[in-house]
Each structure stands twice: as C-alpha cells, then as structure tokens.
Write a protein that holds these residues in place. Structure first.
Motif, PDB file in Angstrom:
ATOM      1  N   THR A  98       9.369   8.748  -8.317  1.00  0.00           N
ATOM      2  CA  THR A  98       8.699   8.358  -7.017  1.00  0.00           C
ATOM      3  C   THR A  98       8.406   7.022  -7.444  1.00  0.00           C
ATOM      4  O   THR A  98       8.190   6.482  -8.237  1.00  0.00           O
ATOM      5  CB  THR A  98       7.401   9.244  -6.496  1.00  0.00           C
ATOM      6  N   ASP A 143       5.504   5.498  -6.740  1.00  0.00           N
ATOM      7  CA  ASP A 143       4.330   5.515  -7.278  1.00  0.00           C
ATOM      8  C   ASP A 143       4.372   5.593  -8.805  1.00  0.00           C
ATOM      9  O   ASP A 143       3.804   4.870  -9.613  1.00  0.00           O
ATOM     10  CB  ASP A 143       3.354   6.604  -7.032  1.00  0.00           C
ATOM     11  N   TYR A 167       2.244   7.844  11.130  1.00  0.00           N
ATOM     12  CA  TYR A 167       2.539   6.276  10.848  1.00  0.00           C
ATOM     13  C   TYR A 167       0.807   6.191   9.964  1.00  0.00           C
ATOM     14  O   TYR A 167       0.276   5.228  10.239  1.00  0.00           O
ATOM     15  CB  TYR A 167       2.641   5.421  11.862  1.00  0.00           C
ATOM     16  N   GLN A 191       5.146  -1.515  -5.620  1.00  0.00           N
ATOM     17  CA  GLN A 191       4.378  -1.652  -4.520  1.00  0.00           C
ATOM     18  C   GLN A 191       4.868  -2.509  -3.407  1.00  0.00           C
ATOM     19  O   GLN A 191       6.217  -2.964  -3.492  1.00  0.00           O
ATOM     20  CB  GLN A 191       3.291  -2.132  -5.117  1.00  0.00           C
ATOM     21  N   SER A 239      -2.138   5.682   6.850  1.00  0.00           N
ATOM     22  CA  SER A 239      -2.580   4.377   6.232  1.00  0.00           C
ATOM     23  C   SER A 239      -1.756   4.578   4.807  1.00  0.00           C
ATOM     24  O   SER A 239      -1.650   3.513   4.167  1.00  0.00           O
ATOM     25  CB  SER A 239      -3.868   4.469   5.950  1.00  0.00           C
ATOM     26  N   HIS A 240      -1.042   5.377   4.516  1.00  0.00           N
ATOM     27  CA  HIS A 240      -0.266   5.369   3.265  1.00  0.00           C
ATOM     28  C   HIS A 240       1.009   4.790   3.326  1.00  0.00           C
ATOM     29  O   HIS A 240       1.753   4.519   2.230  1.00  0.00           O
ATOM     30  CB  HIS A 240      -0.153   6.852   2.623  1.00  0.00           C
ATOM     31  N   THR A 241       1.551   4.592   4.599  1.00  0.00           N
ATOM     32  CA  THR A 241       2.885   3.977   4.581  1.00  0.00           C
ATOM     33  C   THR A 241       2.711   2.308   4.351  1.00  0.00           C
ATOM     34  O   THR A 241       1.718   1.576   4.537  1.00  0.00           O
ATOM     35  CB  THR A 241       3.354   4.207   5.855  1.00  0.00           C
ATOM     36  N   TRP A 242       3.953   1.659   4.033  1.00  0.00           N
ATOM     37  CA  TRP A 242       3.877   0.367   3.691  1.00  0.00           C
ATOM     38  C   TRP A 242       5.329  -0.258   3.865  1.00  0.00           C
ATOM     39  O   TRP A 242       6.039   0.688   3.791  1.00  0.00           O
ATOM     40  CB  TRP A 242       3.153  -0.042   2.409  1.00  0.00           C
ATOM     41  N   THR A 245       6.542   5.560   1.755  1.00  0.00           N
ATOM     42  CA  THR A 245       5.239   5.792   1.060  1.00  0.00           C
ATOM     43  C   THR A 245       5.426   5.888  -0.307  1.00  0.00           C
ATOM     44  O   THR A 245       6.562   6.169  -0.781  1.00  0.00           O
ATOM     45  CB  THR A 245       4.854   7.396   1.440  1.00  0.00           C
ATOM     46  N   GLY A 246       4.470   5.880  -0.995  1.00  0.00           N
ATOM     47  CA  GLY A 246       4.442   5.806  -2.312  1.00  0.00           C
ATOM     48  C   GLY A 246       4.890   7.162  -3.031  1.00  0.00           C
ATOM     49  O   GLY A 246       5.509   7.203  -4.265  1.00  0.00           O
ATOM     50  N   ASP A 247       4.824   8.285  -2.360  1.00  0.00           N
ATOM     51  CA  ASP A 247       5.406   9.551  -2.924  1.00  0.00           C
ATOM     52  C   ASP A 247       6.991   9.910  -2.450  1.00  0.00           C
ATOM     53  O   ASP A 247       7.557  11.005  -2.838  1.00  0.00           O
ATOM     54  CB  ASP A 247       4.746  10.902  -2.345  1.00  0.00           C
ATOM     55  N   GLN A 269      10.029   1.189   5.848  1.00  0.00           N
ATOM     56  CA  GLN A 269       8.628   1.890   5.828  1.00  0.00           C
ATOM     57  C   GLN A 269       8.475   3.102   5.088  1.00  0.00           C
ATOM     58  O   GLN A 269       9.392   3.844   5.044  1.00  0.00           O
ATOM     59  CB  GLN A 269       8.281   2.188   7.408  1.00  0.00           C
TER      60      GLN A 269
END
Length: 678
Positions: free
Chosen positions: A76, A78, A7, A83, A9-12, A34-36, A32
């Motif tokens: 992706t 990103d 989990y 965001q 820091s890259h997840t949001w 990730t950017g990728d 939840q």
C-alpha cells in the motif's frame, strides 16, 4: 454535499507524471487516493483516467525524491510511506542504453533500469552472447579519465555516436523473457574453434534481420585499430593514483541503474571486472574471447598494465599479424566455410585452452609421490644487506618451502636459510634475448616484505622453479595436477619471446603494409623509429606465424595473464593508524598494500586466510580479520568503499563456481557476499 463515507478525511491528492509520447494527453495527472490503496490499484486508476490504449505492462512508478522504484505492487501507499508531497513518475522499466564494449564498439540496446545491475548485466550478456556474465559489470567513466579528451575535442562530437550497433530489437533487449532453453548445454550458440566464426545454425541466435551475420561478426571478430594520434588522445595512467581512477566508477551490483543516476541513452562501459575467466571454450565463447582479448589489448596499449619491451613486441606481433590480418582477410572466410570440426576433436582441442583443471592421469602418482626440486641457483640479495650481491647455492624446493645450502654435499645438514613461500608475491624478471631468467620473491614478514632474487641458468630450469613458486604462493605443492600445466604455460610464453630474425623479414620491412605505432604503447613509439619497430615486430612474428585466429587471441590472453600486474585493481586508501595514503591492489586471491611513491609492495594478505570482513557504513571503513590474529582497517579515498567490499565478496563468490553446476548461478549468494547493509 458529498458524504464523508464517499469522500472522507482519509483521501488526499497525489500528483503523478506519466512518461508517454502521446501529444493530446497531459503528462501531469492528479488522483484522489487513500493510504490503504495498493500500488497495483494506483496503476489501474491512472491508466483508466488517461485512456491511452497501449501495453503498460513494462511500466512502474519511480519515486523521484526517495530515488527508488515502487515494484511491490501489493504494497500500500502507507507501507511505502508515500504521502501527498511525493512525486511519482509512471515510466517504462526498460530503456535505451548505449554501451561501449571492450573492443571500443558502441552498441545501443534496451536494458532494465529497475533490475539490480547484476541481473541487468546478465540480460545484456545474453543479448551479446557472452557466457559467464558474473565476470562482467558496468563502469561509469570517472571525471578524471575524461579531462584529457575534453581539452583535445572541445567542439567535436563524440565519434562513437556516429557508428553505433543497434541491438534494440533483440527479444531480451525488448523486455521480453529470454527463451529458457537458450543457455542450455544443447542450445548454446556454436562457433568454429579455429576461426571463431559463428556456425550457420547460430546466426538465428541474434535476430532475423539481414544484418544479423554482420552484427555477429562485429562482436566475435571485430577489431578496431586506432591511429597513433587517437591513442595519444586517450587517457593513459602515469601513476598508481591514475590507475586507481580507472576503477572508481564501477556501478553497485545490488542497486538498479536508475537508483545510481543513469539516464536513458547514457553511455556506460561494459568491462570484465573480475579477472577469473571460468571455462573459456572456443566452441561457445567466440564473442567472450574476442572481447576479453580486446580488453587486454587496450590495457596494454594505454599502459594500464606494465610490460617489458620484449613482451610489448610479442603483443604487437600477435595483434598485427594475426588478429588484424586474419580478421580482415578473405582467407578467413574461406576457412570458415571449409572447416568442419568434429565434435570429439573439438572437445579434445578445447581441453588445451580451457583455463580450469589439468591433467588428471597422474592422480595416484601425485598422492604417493611428493615431488621436490634440487639444483644450483644463484641468490641475489639487495646490496643494502652486508652480503655478496650474487652467490651460488644448492637449493631444495619441497612442499611450499625453499631451503638453500652452501653446496650439494651439505644438503643433509641445516640449511643457510629456509624460506616459506606461502602467501608470497612471485614476480618474473626475464629477458630471453639477454639470457636472464630471474625470479623475484617478496616474502611476508612481520614488518613488511623480505625480498629474495633467484637467478636460473636456462629456460627449462626457470619454468620448473617459477611454476613451483607460483603454486607455493597459493599454498599448493608440485604434487598438484596444475604444476605441469603451469610449467608448459611458462615455456610457451618464453618460446614466443625467443625469436630469431629471418633474412626475409629483416630485408623487407618497408614492403610490409603496417603502421607499427598502432600496435605498441606511445612510450615505445617515442623510443623507436617506425622502421625499427616494424623490423622488431617482424622478428617477434616468427614464433607466432602458424597460429589460427582463436589461438592467437588465446595466446594473447595467456601472455596478458603472465604479466606481474595482471588482475590487480588499484584503489587509494588510508589505513587505520597511518598518516599517509597507500594504494591497495585487489586481486582474485589476495590484497596487496603498495607504497604510493615507490610502487613497492609492503604487505600481502591472502583471501584463503581471511576469517571475516565488514564495513562500518557511518565512517566508510572496511575492516578485515585474517588468521593468526591479523586484522586491518582502511577507508577508501579514491572511490566508494562499497566498490572494494563488492570486489572482495565477488571474488569469493566466483571461487565457489564448479563445472558440476556450471549452468546455474546462485544470485542470492552473490548479493549476500557483496550487498552490504548501508
């Protein structure tokens, strides 16, 4: 505790809205991510979480803030720039849309809200069985054209919603791929070239329902006659600025419906946008011909295009006694069953009404012989010039120029004047009843337009000289194979105007069951009493009484094309360096600068002499370069400049069509010519 690898820091958190109709499941979802994570993976995670068993293949993400679809599922988050503050809606790409057709019939069908409008219109035309979808587009009614209607009907509902033709079950409309062979030469739906009725084998084209035949007839034969009161409530442009409002709402063909603020169940107008009707064929184009006829009819009734009293009566006669009566009569249905048109005969008859090409039998003669016209004509000059108003000269028409001499004997010497007609405006000035056959020429000169009026003695002379002038304005000579076709077209139109009153028609106008006010514009309703109009329409009817239904419609379209203002779409613009607004008329082969106050043409620029055009998107200015170092620039005041840019590119694109490739359309070329880079 959860480890950072699980989990990290890259997840949001990403908020998503699912557009579904299931009451027990929340529409708002939080995932939840990730950017990728690619868009396809986001779809999978969302569908797995909401656990609703249905077909999600038509669904995609709509990004509300950015006003765009996320259709590249391999990109992706990103790469798209999504965001945590993004609002994504997971919604169907195909939604219900109401379309008002040119015949004022409203249809309801499923349309792609994510495809470019150009592709969406193509799919719509497949559902409606209209060939050449590139000639049509979608139009939003501008606020200015709705004001009058709102005042009259503040509390009443829109009448069109009460009688909507529902075509939502069509395979294309449902978002399913159309049959690849559907539009092939061998499988195109077939219509009776005389009556316009669909052949029995064609009925399955629309659907398998019991109302199929009725739907087919509404599109191909349907004819809506409105009362004079309804006509008075509709928007009627009074000035050129009013006419410009009609063209302000064209949708951008390179963007989707959703990107242009169109919502589900919204009402749009489907209209012929480009006035170059390629390969009109009664055997395959019954719907297209009927809708084209209806667009012409309403343009004349609402005075969107000007015509003379004589021409209005011809249009009225073609409407009242052919299209209306034949569409409603049982005789039409009988003739449909009885008429068995042989393939070869149909092909030959189609040649007569096909708008492209001409007689190729005189090709060798055309190459070796350069035709010329020579005759006595009257020259009428505007009185502000210190010349006699009307004077007879000996005129010689050769190539694309007219020379005139004092008399026939002096024709070997120098002419009084030589007029080069290439790029000029040719306007008919005809009143058959008064034996007036005039040709108004507006010839481009350095400081504007030079006006010249020619007066012919009779119909034959007028047809030959008028046809030569029309061709010369396009840079063609009388050696062109279309010259004789043009002469015949002009003579045919004159013949329709040249009626004689029959004693039977004159004596019993009151016995005819018709409301003449339904077939002419309100201006003529005010000018004549009902009985007078009935009698005059009956007079005009004498020359059109032997036509078939399809021929009557084609004649109507042909007469519409003969009007001086045909094919002009108007926009209010401000030319660079000018302190006042002008009107720009956009046609299939030229641009015309028109004085807004007087309506007089100031300058004409032909597309054939255009070198390049571009748009400065920051200041919304269209700049065009022509041959001989002529350049113009203007900003559009009455609409988005993208609309004019698309018009110019669209007409150039349509000029590249040929019968050798008439089943394929270069969509990429269209977007290259019309898209622009904002």
């Amino acid at each position: 505790m959860v480890s950072s690898t699980e989990y990290g820091s890259h997840t949001w958190e990403l908020s998503l809205t699912v557009d579904h109709q299931h009451g027990g499941v929340e529409k708002e979802q939080v995932l939840q991510v990730t950017g990728d994570l690619h868009v396809g993976g986001l779809m999978l995670k969302l569908v797995e979480k909401i656990k609703i068993a249905q077909d999600w293949s038509d669904y995609a993400f709509w990004w509300e803030q950015k006003n765009c679809w996320l259709l590249k599922t391999h990109w992706t988050l990103d790469k798209y720039g999504v965001q945590a503050d993004a609002k994504l809606i997971f919604t169907a790409q195909h939604k219900m849309l109401r379309l008002r057709l040119p015949n004022m019939k409203t249809v309801r069908l499923k349309v792609s809200f994510s495809s470019m409008v150009f592709r969406a219109v193509s799919d719509i035309c497949k559902i409606l069985n209209i060939r050449r979808s590139e000639e049509l587009s979608l139009l939003k009614q501008s606020e200015g054209t709705l004001k009058k209607k709102k005042k009259k009907d503040k509390n009443s509902k829109e009448p069109a919603t009460e009688d909507i033709l529902n075509l939502s079950n069509s395979p294309v409309s449902s978002g399913l791929p159309a049959n690849a062979g559907l539009y092939s030469k061998t499988m195109t739906p077939v219509y009776d070239p005389v009556s316009g009725s669909p052949a029995s084998s064609t009925i399955t084209w629309f659907s398998d329902g019991s109302s199929t035949e009725q739907n087919c007839s509404i599109l191909a034969l349907g004819h809506f006659t409105c009362s004079p009161e309804m006509l008075a409530e509709m928007y009627q442009p009074r000035t050129l600025a009013d006419k410009a409002k009609l063209n302000a709402g064209w949708l951008d063909s390179s963007r989707s419906l959703m990107e242009q603020g169109v919502g589900e169940e919204d009402l749009l107008l489907l209209r012929f946008k480009y006035y170059t009707f390629f390969d009109l064929n009664p055997k395959y184009d019954a719907v297209r011909i009927n809708q084209l006829y209806e667009q012409a009819r309403w343009a004349i009734l609402l005075e969107e295009i000007d015509c003379t009293e004589e021409e209005m009566l011809i249009f009225a006669a073609l409407q009242a006694y052919h299209v209306s009566k034949l569409s409603l009569s049982s005789e039409t249905q009988d003739s449909i069953c009885e008429s068995e048109v042989d393939e070869v005969e149909a092909a030959l008859s189609n040649l007569e009404v096909t708008l492209e090409g001409g007689n190729k039998s005189n090709i060798l003669e055309d190459i070796t012989d350069i035709p010329k016209l020579a005759d006595n004509l009257k020259l009428v000059r505007p009185k502000k010039l210190a010349l006699k108003a009307i004077k007879t000269y000996w005129f010689v028409f050769r190539d694309t120029s007219i020379s005139y001499f004092k008399n026939k004997e002096s024709a070997q010497g120098e002419p009084v004047e030589k007029l080069n007609l290439k790029g000029c405006e040719v306007v008919p000035d005809v009143n058959v009843a008064a034996k007036k056959f005039g040709i108004k020429l507006l010839i481009p000169v350095a400081d504007g337009m030079n006006e010249v009026y020619l007066r012919c003695d009779n119909e034959d002379q007028y047809a030959r000289w008028m046809a030569a002038c029309v061709l010369a304005s396009k840079g063609k000579t009388m050696a062109d194979s279309s010259y004789q076709l043009e002469v015949q077209k002009i003579l045919s139109f004159l013949q329709m105007k040249n009626w004689t009153m029959s004693s039977q028609a004159a004596s019993e106008p009151e016995n005819v069951d018709m409301k003449p006010e339904c077939f002419v514009s309100p201006r003529y309703t005010k000018k004549f009493k009902s009985k007078q109009l009935t009698a005059r329409i009956l007079e005009a009817h004498q020359n059109v009484s032997q036509m078939s239904l399809v021929e009557a419609k084609l004649r109507f379209i042909q007469a519409w094309q003969s009007l001086p203002e045909f094919g002009l779409s108007y926009y209010v613009v401000r030319f660079k360096g000018s302190k006042k607004d002008d009107v720009l008329g956009v046609s299939y082969n030229r641009l015309i600068r028109i004085d807004m106050a007087t309506g007089d043409p100031i300058t004409t620029w032909r597309f054939s002499s255009m070198k390049q055009w571009n748009v400065n998107w920051e200041i919304r200015q269209v700049a065009i370069e022509f041959d001989q170092n002529v350049s113009i620039a203007f900003t559009c005041q009455s609409a988005n400049c993208k609309i004019i840019h698309e018009y110019i590119g669209g007409y150039i694109f349509l000029s590249t069509r040929s019968k050798d490739h008439n089943e394929t359309l270069d969509e990429e070329l269209f977007h290259k010519l019309t898209g622009g880079q904002e």
